[in-house]
Enzyme design. Structure first.
Site, PDB file in Angstrom:
ATOM      1  CG  HIS B  57     -37.096  51.619 170.761  1.00  0.00           C
ATOM      2  ND1 HIS B  57     -36.535  51.671 169.512  1.00  0.00           N
ATOM      3  CD2 HIS B  57     -36.496  50.592 171.409  1.00  0.00           C
ATOM      4  CE1 HIS B  57     -35.630  50.717 169.396  1.00  0.00           C
ATOM      5  NE2 HIS B  57     -35.595  50.041 170.530  1.00  0.00           N
ATOM      6  CD  GLU B  59     -37.739  57.106 169.737  1.00  0.00           C
ATOM      7  OE1 GLU B  59     -37.789  56.221 170.610  1.00  0.00           O
ATOM      8  OE2 GLU B  59     -36.733  57.314 169.050  1.00  0.00           O
ATOM      9  CB  CYS B  87     -34.338  52.637 165.632  1.00  0.00           C
ATOM     10  SG  CYS B  87     -35.966  51.986 166.053  1.00  0.00           S
ATOM     11  CB  CYS B  90     -39.048  54.769 166.429  1.00  0.00           C
ATOM     12  SG  CYS B  90     -38.906  53.713 167.871  1.00  0.00           S
TER      13      CYS B  90
END
Lengths: 155, 155
Positions: B57, B59, B87, B90
């Protein structure tokens, strides 16, 4: 059935061996292993201190490497063993990889996210086909964690 | 105060630019950027498809690289910008790095963990000194996400 449980003990003992490796390197002693088709694909331990990265938890490192070895984006038929109940970050990663079974040793009352805290894998939007089992060889898994925190407090 | 908000808009626009880069590469269009001492340290986007890894992801990648660049295990004085509400994975990584401020654009009702679902950063054991702001340039952030999912459904 008995044979299945026996395998779990063997793999959990290998996972605990990894936590002992971490302990000897002054890392928080947590180990993890991923089993696919009854074979250990990868085992590893916590590396937050040596890698200077608080995200380098045993479970996350093992998942990442397993996906690379198996060249799969989903690890549906895999079983993940961890010596400690995973944190929210690792729990969601387990969810993203669609792991079939998670087996962990010691419970993490403060920061766990499976049977404590946010219980992420029980949320309605998480992957449905996962089975989680906690407390396998719990005392053995806890032993090195307790020793580690005693040692850290003494410094 | 006005100046501060202005900076946030500039950084969020750079973050959105990253989500557009992802969109053009057929990745889920999510961007992130980390600012330390009023300077952008690193910006990046979602790479789950190209890296064949559901954990990559925006992040998480940005946090990892920022820690390497700043050679810090904690990013206490940093601000993380994300085009989408993070999410659970993260969100806990943001917690582990002790980020000072998280600013995100679009809300993620289904899988977000800041203002939705488990609301991880509001739990009693999470890092206390974090401020979270959601909805900055929300419509612009959502636009490419909506287009992406329309495109995916058409295939």
């Amino acid at each position: 059935m008995l044979k299945k449980i026996y395998f779990d003990y063997v793999y959990m003992n290998l996972t605990i061996d990894q936590s002992i490796v971490a302990y000897k390197k002054n890392e928080v002693p947590i180990g993890a292993a991923l089993v696919y088709n009854k074979k250990i694909i990868i085992k590893g331990h916590n590396k937050t201190i040596v890698n200077n990265n608080p995200m380098d938890h045993a479970e996350l490192l093992v998942l990442k490497k397993a996906a690379r070895i198996l060249t799969k984006i989903q690890l549906r038929e895999s079983v993940l063993y961890s010596s400690l109940e995973p944190c929210p970050m690792c729990s969601h990663a387990i969810n993203l990889f669609k792991i079939r079974k998670l087996i962990f040793g010691a419970y993490n009352i403060k920061s766990g996210a499976i049977d404590h805290g946010p219980r992420l894998l029980q949320l309605s939007n998480s992957y449905k086909n996962i089975t989680t089992i906690g407390g396998l060889l719990e005392v053995k898994c806890e032993k090195f964690l307790k020793n580690y925190f005693k040692k850290v407090r003494r410094i």
